[in-house]
Design a protein around this motif. Structure first.
Motif, PDB file in Angstrom:
ATOM      1  N   ILE A  32       0.738  -1.014   0.292  1.00  0.00           N
ATOM      2  CA  ILE A  32       0.078  -0.075  -0.043  1.00  0.00           C
ATOM      3  C   ILE A  32       0.617   1.437  -0.305  1.00  0.00           C
ATOM      4  O   ILE A  32       0.329   2.332  -0.238  1.00  0.00           O
ATOM      5  CB  ILE A  32      -0.812   0.797   1.291  1.00  0.00           C
ATOM      6  CG1 ILE A  32      -0.367  -0.838   2.533  1.00  0.00           C
ATOM      7  CG2 ILE A  32      -2.333  -0.464   0.894  1.00  0.00           C
ATOM      8  CD1 ILE A  32      -1.907  -0.733   3.371  1.00  0.00           C
ATOM      9  N   GLY A  88       4.418   7.125  11.603  1.00  0.00           N
ATOM     10  CA  GLY A  88       3.115   6.057  10.228  1.00  0.00           C
ATOM     11  C   GLY A  88       1.840   6.040  11.257  1.00  0.00           C
ATOM     12  O   GLY A  88       1.959   6.601  12.294  1.00  0.00           O
ATOM     13  N   GLY A  89       1.381   4.985  10.597  1.00  0.00           N
ATOM     14  CA  GLY A  89       0.241   4.654  11.478  1.00  0.00           C
ATOM     15  C   GLY A  89       0.549   4.130  12.733  1.00  0.00           C
ATOM     16  O   GLY A  89      -0.377   3.838  13.590  1.00  0.00           O
ATOM     17  N   ASN A  93      -1.718   5.422  15.723  1.00  0.00           N
ATOM     18  CA  ASN A  93      -3.363   4.621  16.276  1.00  0.00           C
ATOM     19  C   ASN A  93      -2.893   4.325  17.891  1.00  0.00           C
ATOM     20  O   ASN A  93      -2.993   4.368  19.390  1.00  0.00           O
ATOM     21  CB  ASN A  93      -3.050   2.982  16.021  1.00  0.00           C
ATOM     22  CG  ASN A  93      -3.244   2.867  14.806  1.00  0.00           C
ATOM     23  OD1 ASN A  93      -4.100   3.651  14.336  1.00  0.00           O
ATOM     24  ND2 ASN A  93      -3.234   1.838  14.314  1.00  0.00           N
ATOM     25  N   HIS A 124      -5.774  -3.521  12.176  1.00  0.00           N
ATOM     26  CA  HIS A 124      -4.480  -3.895  11.531  1.00  0.00           C
ATOM     27  C   HIS A 124      -3.322  -4.688  13.034  1.00  0.00           C
ATOM     28  O   HIS A 124      -3.772  -4.391  13.838  1.00  0.00           O
ATOM     29  CB  HIS A 124      -3.743  -2.269  11.785  1.00  0.00           C
ATOM     30  CG  HIS A 124      -2.704  -3.077  11.034  1.00  0.00           C
ATOM     31  ND1 HIS A 124      -1.243  -2.715  11.439  1.00  0.00           N
ATOM     32  CD2 HIS A 124      -2.674  -2.985   9.120  1.00  0.00           C
ATOM     33  CE1 HIS A 124      -0.521  -3.257  10.576  1.00  0.00           C
ATOM     34  NE2 HIS A 124      -1.153  -2.243   9.372  1.00  0.00           N
ATOM     35  N   GLY A 170     -10.644   1.525   5.724  1.00  0.00           N
ATOM     36  CA  GLY A 170      -9.797   0.655   4.897  1.00  0.00           C
ATOM     37  C   GLY A 170      -8.585  -0.085   5.909  1.00  0.00           C
ATOM     38  O   GLY A 170      -7.066   0.275   5.946  1.00  0.00           O
TER      39      GLY A 170
END
Ligand SMILES: *Cc1c(COP(=O)(O)O)cnc(C)c1O
Length: 395
Positions: A32, A88-89, A93, A124, A170
């Motif tokens: 991604i 980043g994610g 989070n 995730h 997503g």
């Protein structure tokens, strides 16, 4: 370490020969992330000496980080939201659940037992790391046939230890979008913190909705949404490391207050201390340069290319396991693992979700153009033939 350093040319040539082993983007259908926009590369390089851990030095860079946050905030329905660019994610989070835990601790005057967070089974894996780090007990809700969180089941998991709900806009596994509107309703009704992980969907859904795709709202226009993760380094076309976290209310963000040693220095509101300003500059640059229309076109192209890929696969008798919502295609395939392994020997990188080990997972991002798709379909035919698997037809 060598006592005497190597000449520059030798170092560069050894790097070059290792980098030649990296698979070129044009043979990557599992990621991604994508090749960054050229402007991002240029600006990142130019901003290499910046460090957003010290905003007294990097005042101008900090100002541009603020602007990037406001631009993405506007995309998420609230220009005035609070936020930061992060690595980043995963970090985004982490910050969201850190805030949710602190908020619950403050409001309840301490926590009586291990706090619980409700998430879908497709959440995730970064969130699993965070549960471990923060001592949170996960309460996992099942997903429906379209791989979206079952909100009724989630509701049944709410109890006095629940500190937050997480919805994913997503999933990176399937591109499925949880019913965030329903989750928002539940969060409001039960007075719960709702975090939306839109690391993958954040740069797709707003544009896909304008293109008429049937996707739900997931942003601050929903009253229950407290925070949102969004990753410029995925569909935002920015280089790694560029993530972002947003909070509806600055008071939430201010629960992250990490003080440094030094007098009159600003409080850190990210997990990283020293952090790359270049990524913030690159994010700002790409947002300003592409604008809404640029992202709309990029999104249209991805959906068109995905439709082309699906058409070519279906013409060969392959079928999809689930209708794709974002730009991830899950294709039924006998002996999927063997096919993946053989393709990898031929320098094609695709993936298989462990949930569906008899399916290929193919991700369409900016580098997956029609010529790339044509070459991939040919390689897939070749792999099927080599393994003696029936290819059901050709187009
Ligand atoms: C990629 C991703 C993450 C993790 O982000 P990193 O940038 O890899 O740290 C978290 N959630 C979702 C939905 C993702 O797609």
């Amino acid at each position: 370490m060598r006592r005497k350093g190597l000449p520059r040319e030798d170092v560069l040539s050894s790097i070059q020969s290792s980098r030649e082993k990296d698979v070129p983007w044009t043979r990557v259908l599992n990621s991604i992330c994508t090749r960054p926009h050229p402007l991002a590369a240029e600006v990142f390089q130019e901003g290499l000496d910046t460090n957003l851990g010290d905003v007294r030095i990097f005042r101008g860079t900090h100002e541009l980080e603020r602007r990037a946050v406001a631009l993405m905030g506007a995309l998420l329905g609230k220009e005035s939201c609070a936020g930061s660019l992060v690595s980043g994610g995963t970090e985004a989070n982490l910050l969201a659940l850190y805030v949710a835990r602190k908020l619950a601790t403050q409001r309840r005057g301490g926590l009586s037992g291990p706090p619980e967070v409700i998430a879908a089974e497709t959440v995730h894996y970064s969130v699993q790391k965070i549960f471990d780090l923060l001592g949170i007990t996960p309460r996992i809700a099942p997903v429906d046939a379209r791989l979206r969180m079952d909100v009724k089941a989630a509701e049944a998991l709410v109890n006095e230890r629940t500190i937050a709900l997480i919805g994913t806009a997503g999933t990176s596994e399937f591109g499925s979008v949880d019913p965030i509107e329903e989750l928002s309703r539940l969060a409001v009704e039960r007075d719960l913190y709702l975090h939306v992980d839109a690391a993958t969907g954040g740069f797709i859904i707003p544009f896909a909705r304008e293109l008429g795709r049937p996707l739900p709202r997931f942003d601050f226009s929903l009253p229950g949404v407290a925070s949102i993760t969004m990753d410029p380094h995925k569909y935002g076309l920015v280089n790694v490391p560029a993530g972002a976290i947003f909070f509806r209310d600055p008071a939430l963000q201010s629960l992250i207050s990490l003080e440094s040693f030094f007098a009159r220095t600003p409080t850190h509101r990210t997990f990283l201390g020293t952090r790359p300003g270049g990524a913030a500059l690159a994010t700002y640059a790409v947002l300003e340069h592409l604008g809404w229309d640029g992202f709309l076109e990029a999104t249209r192209t991805n959906y068109d290319n995905m439709a082309y890929l699906v058409e070519r696969l279906e013409a060969r008798g392959h079928s999809l396991r689930v209708p794709p919502e974002l730009n991830i295609v899950i294709v039924d395939l006998p002996a999927a693992v063997q096919v993946m392994e053989l393709l990898e020997q031929w320098d094609w990188i695709i993936s298989i979700s462990k949930r569906y080990s008899d399916c290929l997972r193919l991700v369409v991002n900016a580098h997956v153009t029609r010529p790339v798709i044509d070459a991939f379909v040919e390689a897939l035919d070749g792999a099927m033939a080599e393994l003696g698997l029936a290819s059901c037809g050709t187009d």
